[in-house]
Design a protein around this motif. Structure first.
Motif, PDB file in Angstrom:
ATOM      1  N   LEU A 114      38.282  28.209  18.075  1.00 63.09           N
ATOM      2  CA  LEU A 114      38.955  27.970  16.789  1.00 63.09           C
ATOM      3  C   LEU A 114      40.153  27.020  16.946  1.00 63.09           C
ATOM      4  N   ARG A 115      40.379  26.553  18.173  1.00 64.63           N
ATOM      5  CA  ARG A 115      41.461  25.592  18.474  1.00 64.63           C
ATOM      6  C   ARG A 115      42.835  26.155  18.090  1.00 64.63           C
ATOM      7  N   LEU A 116      43.098  27.351  18.595  1.00 61.09           N
ATOM      8  CA  LEU A 116      44.364  28.004  18.281  1.00 61.09           C
ATOM      9  C   LEU A 116      45.291  27.979  19.501  1.00 61.09           C
ATOM     10  N   PRO A 117      46.450  27.340  19.371  1.00 64.83           N
ATOM     11  CA  PRO A 117      47.326  27.132  20.530  1.00 64.83           C
ATOM     12  C   PRO A 117      48.172  28.355  20.906  1.00 64.83           C
ATOM     13  N   ILE A 118      47.505  29.420  21.258  1.00 66.39           N
ATOM     14  CA  ILE A 118      48.187  30.653  21.662  1.00 66.39           C
ATOM     15  C   ILE A 118      48.626  30.500  23.127  1.00 66.39           C
ATOM     16  N   VAL A 119      49.803  30.986  23.460  1.00 60.03           N
ATOM     17  CA  VAL A 119      50.228  30.934  24.865  1.00 60.03           C
ATOM     18  C   VAL A 119      50.295  32.346  25.431  1.00 60.03           C
ATOM     19  N   LEU A 120      49.660  32.520  26.578  1.00 60.25           N
ATOM     20  CA  LEU A 120      49.532  33.836  27.197  1.00 60.25           C
ATOM     21  C   LEU A 120      50.095  33.793  28.611  1.00 60.25           C
ATOM     22  N   ALA A 121      50.911  34.794  28.939  1.00 59.82           N
ATOM     23  CA  ALA A 121      51.369  34.928  30.320  1.00 59.82           C
ATOM     24  C   ALA A 121      50.418  35.883  31.019  1.00 59.82           C
ATOM     25  N   ASP A 122      49.718  35.395  32.039  1.00 56.48           N
ATOM     26  CA  ASP A 122      48.815  36.274  32.778  1.00 56.48           C
ATOM     27  C   ASP A 122      49.428  36.556  34.141  1.00 56.48           C
ATOM     28  N   VAL A 123      49.746  37.810  34.367  1.00 53.24           N
ATOM     29  CA  VAL A 123      50.281  38.195  35.663  1.00 53.24           C
ATOM     30  C   VAL A 123      49.091  38.572  36.536  1.00 53.24           C
ATOM     31  N   ASN A 124      48.829  37.738  37.528  1.00 55.93           N
ATOM     32  CA  ASN A 124      47.589  37.880  38.281  1.00 55.93           C
ATOM     33  C   ASN A 124      47.477  39.206  39.019  1.00 55.93           C
ATOM     34  N   ARG A 125      46.345  39.848  38.785  1.00 53.25           N
ATOM     35  CA  ARG A 125      46.073  41.147  39.391  1.00 53.25           C
ATOM     36  C   ARG A 125      44.574  41.288  39.613  1.00 53.25           C
ATOM     37  N   ALA A 126      44.242  42.065  40.648  1.00 57.64           N
ATOM     38  CA  ALA A 126      42.837  42.281  40.989  1.00 57.64           C
ATOM     39  C   ALA A 126      42.120  43.052  39.889  1.00 57.64           C
ATOM     40  N   LEU A 127      40.814  42.827  39.806  1.00 58.80           N
ATOM     41  CA  LEU A 127      39.995  43.547  38.830  1.00 58.80           C
ATOM     42  C   LEU A 127      39.351  44.777  39.468  1.00 58.80           C
ATOM     43  N   SER A 128      39.168  45.798  38.678  1.00 63.92           N
ATOM     44  CA  SER A 128      38.471  47.014  39.117  1.00 63.92           C
ATOM     45  C   SER A 128      36.977  46.704  39.219  1.00 63.92           C
ATOM     46  N   ALA A 129      36.183  47.482  39.989  1.00 63.78           N
ATOM     47  CA  ALA A 129      36.566  48.595  40.807  1.00 63.78           C
ATOM     48  C   ALA A 129      36.635  48.184  42.280  1.00 63.78           C
ATOM     49  N   PRO A 130      37.314  48.869  43.157  1.00 61.22           N
ATOM     50  CA  PRO A 130      38.189  50.003  42.843  1.00 61.22           C
ATOM     51  C   PRO A 130      39.435  49.526  42.098  1.00 61.22           C
ATOM     52  N   ILE A 131      40.048  50.426  41.403  1.00 56.36           N
ATOM     53  CA  ILE A 131      41.239  50.034  40.652  1.00 56.36           C
ATOM     54  C   ILE A 131      42.345  49.664  41.634  1.00 56.36           C
ATOM     55  N   ASN A 132      43.029  48.589  41.319  1.00 52.90           N
ATOM     56  CA  ASN A 132      44.088  48.074  42.188  1.00 52.90           C
ATOM     57  C   ASN A 132      45.052  47.309  41.302  1.00 52.90           C
TER      58      ASN A 132
END
Ligand code: TPP
Lengths: 409, 317
Positions: A114-132
């Motif tokens: 939709l060409r929407l200029p949203i800005v997101l802060a992504d704090v890098n973290r591992a994906l589950s599983a296992p949860i971390n």
């Protein structure tokens, strides 16, 4: 942030107006958000990004921003609300990490489409599983084909600087794409550092006001957002997304330069560290660059022509630049902080091999998947990579195309 | 009370030319909403029949700002639009009076979208959420949903040697919305246009979240002749399978009471999805259905403070 940048003499002017603060990465991003003063923030907490929205909600409570803060019930709704708000005509920001970004996945594509200029802060973290809860780049990499611009940060300063620039990049009339600024979980998000903070006014002037041409709240000109496309239009609409991507590099460079004028810190698509004459080069993303720089310094002292290539902009990927920079090196080690599980190392490796395919002087290349789930990557491990690169340099032969670094097999 | 003459003079903000099936009630509901509103509307819709049939690019039936983003998040998307509106208004960047409406089918409301709906209602956004409830996932080919009534044959609750249609009764979503403590909740039907439009007007005038659950007969999934849509809705209401009521700040009020409560059979017989109820071996199903309808109706009468009529002996034979 390299020493060289901080000491940049030419930057004396703008540097003088900045305040030096001790901030964690999360605090630095929240600070940037406060100075940007977005119209809407819709967010849901997740470690290690929680603090960003928590601190920001305090700014809202204290009346320091004009933001409408929507404390939604999930990340899916966070991105959905961001999409609604951005379509309405507001400047919109959010923050998340790992499972949160994964839960947004469906909506990430829609925000870009939709060409929407949203800005997101992504704090890098591992994906589950296992949860971390600790750092790796699997979350950002999972979103790499969604049409979002992706900018990685080496430290809290860069996270702050990138967040401010991301607003301008995303909202640039030729771009109009959402952008995520990433920083390594805990390493940057929770590590306290010295950060140079621009005056509020300077940031406000730099980001300016957002005046979208097309918006839902324009009730006198009703428009339909997100219609149904069949085979007759969908392809063309998706094809149109390639235009802003093609234009983005130029815009990112332009804004990086402009930002340099107000801050003394100029940004490009990548940063080379002792790269010019380097024979052995490590390429990576994020906070490990800081550690790698000290290893490069040590090796240089020992007479080894080591160098570092830190990629700042992962989407759009600087293919041509990478090809030009890496061709002719004796050996290149790619460090991937996520596993592509594709049978050939991580995603960064794939991009770089692709970038170099046409190079006449293609260097031998090896991938090192490292640091998953926050596994520490100290100088010794990076040293190990450089040692191996020198081995490869001697023979020109890569025995294993990829390996896991710092794991118990 | 809505006035038909005045309504008929209003400009069409949901236009013809859409691709909904002949006899589909969803566009009727959309049109009624547009008639009900005096202020400009921004409308959102979940993925489903209403959205795909009304926004086929490069055409649109929505002569009002409209947004579709995904299936489960119509309420969350409109939350964002409303938040933007509040923010821009507070900052003096916007000065119009606008109302916000989110549409969802029963799938996008009872099931996959329940969380985002619940969140939006709990947060208190000023929006009207309308569920057009056709009692199944029609857009993907008539699969059961949480709104599908007992015994109904759908493509995921098929009738077979063992299967007798949907085993469970429908979820009482309206009650769930009432439990949210929001100021306005109602059930409506396009067959009772005045009742529905009046409810829409009340909902739009509510300073906070409001919800209307509209039974929307689907001629394809329920399989009845297209010209009988309104008749089917009337039967649903007159059998009390779909009572019309509203809950204003927790106060229940039945807005239409059938002069004579018809047996539910009259309603079920009209739809092929219940045809197996009338086959040998399934005689137990109809009383089961009727019992459920009676119990719900009596509970509603109690909640509305109305007398419960004495039970008449059920005729057998
Ligand atoms: C996440 C997700 N899952 C599944 C679908 C497929 N899907 C689209 S519409 C729909 C059913 C819609 O049913 P309902 O909400 O009852 O509306 P109707 O089609 O009956 O109008 C489904 C399952 C989807 N679009 N998104």
């Amino acid at each position: 942030m390299s020493e060289a940048k901080i000491k940049d003499k030419a930057a004396k002017g703008p540097e003088a107006a900045q305040e030096i603060a001790a901030l964690t990465g999360n605090e630095a991003v929240a600070m940037a958000m406060k100075q940007i003063n977005p119209d809407v923030v819709a967010a849901y907490p997740i470690t290690p990004a929680t603090e960003i929205v928590q601190i920001f909600s305090n700014y809202v409570a204290d009346g320091l921003v004009d933001t409408e803060y929507v404390a939604v019930e999930s990340e899916h709704s966070a991105m959905s609300a961001c999409i609604g708000a951005s379509a309405a005509g507001a400047r919109v920001m959010t923050g998340t990490s790992a499972q949160g970004l994964a839960l947004m996945w469906e909506m990430l594509y829609i925000a870009a489409g939709l060409r929407l200029p949203i800005v997101l802060a992504d704090v890098n973290r591992a994906l589950s599983a296992p949860i971390n809860i600790h750092c790796d780049h699997s979350d950002t990499m999972g979103a790499r084909d969604s049409g979002w611009i992706q900018i990685f940060s080496e430290d809290a300063q860069e996270a702050y600087d990138n967040t401010i620039q991301a607003i301008r990049i995303a909202e640039h009339p030729d771009i109009l794409l959402p952008a995520m600024v990433t920083m390594d979980g805990f390493i940057i998000s929770h590590g306290m550092e010295v950060v140079k903070v621009l005056p509020d006014d300077t940031v406000r002037q730099f980001v300016g006001t957002y005046n979208p041409k097309v918006k839902l709240l324009d009730v006198d000109t009703p428009r339909t957002f997100g219609p149904l496309d069949f085979t007759d239009f969908y392809f063309e609409h998706r094809r149109q997304l390639a235009e802003p991507i093609a234009k983005a590099k130029e815009v990112i460079l332009e804004i990086g330069k402009e930002y340099g004028k107000i801050s003394g810190r100029t940004y490009g698509l990548y940063e080379g560290y002792k790269l010019d004459d380097a024979e052995y080069v490590i390429v990576l993303l994020g906070s490990t660059a800081g550690t790698a720089k000290t290893v490069v310094d040590d090796l240089r002292e020992a007479g080894v022509k080591a160098g570092l290539l830190k990629i700042r902009v992962f989407r759009p990927f600087p293919y041509d630049e990478m090809a030009a920079l890496l061709a002719g090196r004796k050996a290149v080690g790619v460090m991937d902080r996520s596993d592509g599980l594709a049978g050939l190392g991580g995603p960064l490796f794939g991009e770089l091999r692709s970038a170099l395919y046409e190079s006449k002087n293609r260097p031998p290349m090896k991938d090192y998947v490292y640091g998953l789930g926050g596994r520490d990557c100290g100088p010794a491990l990076i040293r190990q990579v450089f040692d191996e690169l020198q081995e490869i340099g001697k023979t020109g032969e890569v025995k294993e195309r990829f390996t896991y670094l710092g794991v118990r097999e | 009370m809505a006035n038909l003459k005045e309504l008929s003079r209003k400009p069409e903000r949901f236009t013809g030319g859409h691709r909904a099936c002949a006899g589909c009630s969803a566009p009727i509901v959309a049109r009624m909403l547009m008639m009900a509103a005096d202020e400009p509307l921004v409308v959102g819709c979940a993925t489903g029949c209403l959205e795909v049939t009304s926004t086929l690019f490069p055409y649109t039936s929505w002569n009002t700002p409209f947004i579709h983003s995904a299936f489960e998040n119509s309420a969350a998307t409109i939350s964002g639009v409303e938040a933007a509106y509040q923010s821009l208004k507070r900052q003096g960047k916007y000065d119009k009076e606008v109302r916000f409406v989110a549409f969802g089918g029963d799938g996008g409301t009872y099931d996959i979208g329940l969380q985002s709906l619940s969140g939006a209602m709990e947060r208190g956004h000023r929006m009207l959420y309308i569920c057009y409830n056709n009692e199944a996932y029609m857009n993907t080919g008539v699969q059961r949903s949480g709104a599908t009534m007992f015994g109904a044959e759908t493509t995921t609750t098929p009738v077979g040697r063992k299967g007798y249609g949907k085993k469970q009764f429908e979820k009482d979503l309206t009650a769930i919305l009432v439990a949210h403590g929001i100021p306005y909740v109602a059930q409506g039907s396009p067959s009772f246009w005045n009742d529905l439009i009046t409810k829409m007007q009340k909902a739009l005038a509510t300073d906070g979240p409001s919800f209307i659950n509209v039974l929307a007969p689907c001629r394809l999934g329920w399989a009845f002749p297209p010209e009988e849509t309104i008749e089917l809705g009337r039967l649903a209401v007159n059998t009390c399978a779909w009572p019309l009521y509203e809950v204003v700040n927790g106060e229940y009020k039945i807005t239409y009471k059938p002069r004579e409560k018809m047996p539910v059979e009259a309603y079920l017989k009209k739809q092929t999805k219940y045809r197996h109820l009338f086959r040998p071996g399934n005689e137990w199903m109809l009383p089961e259905f009727q019992k459920h309808v009676d119990e719900k109706w009596e509970r509603l009468l109690t909640l509305a403070g109305e007398p419960i009529p004495a039970k008449e002996p059920v005729a057998t034979g």
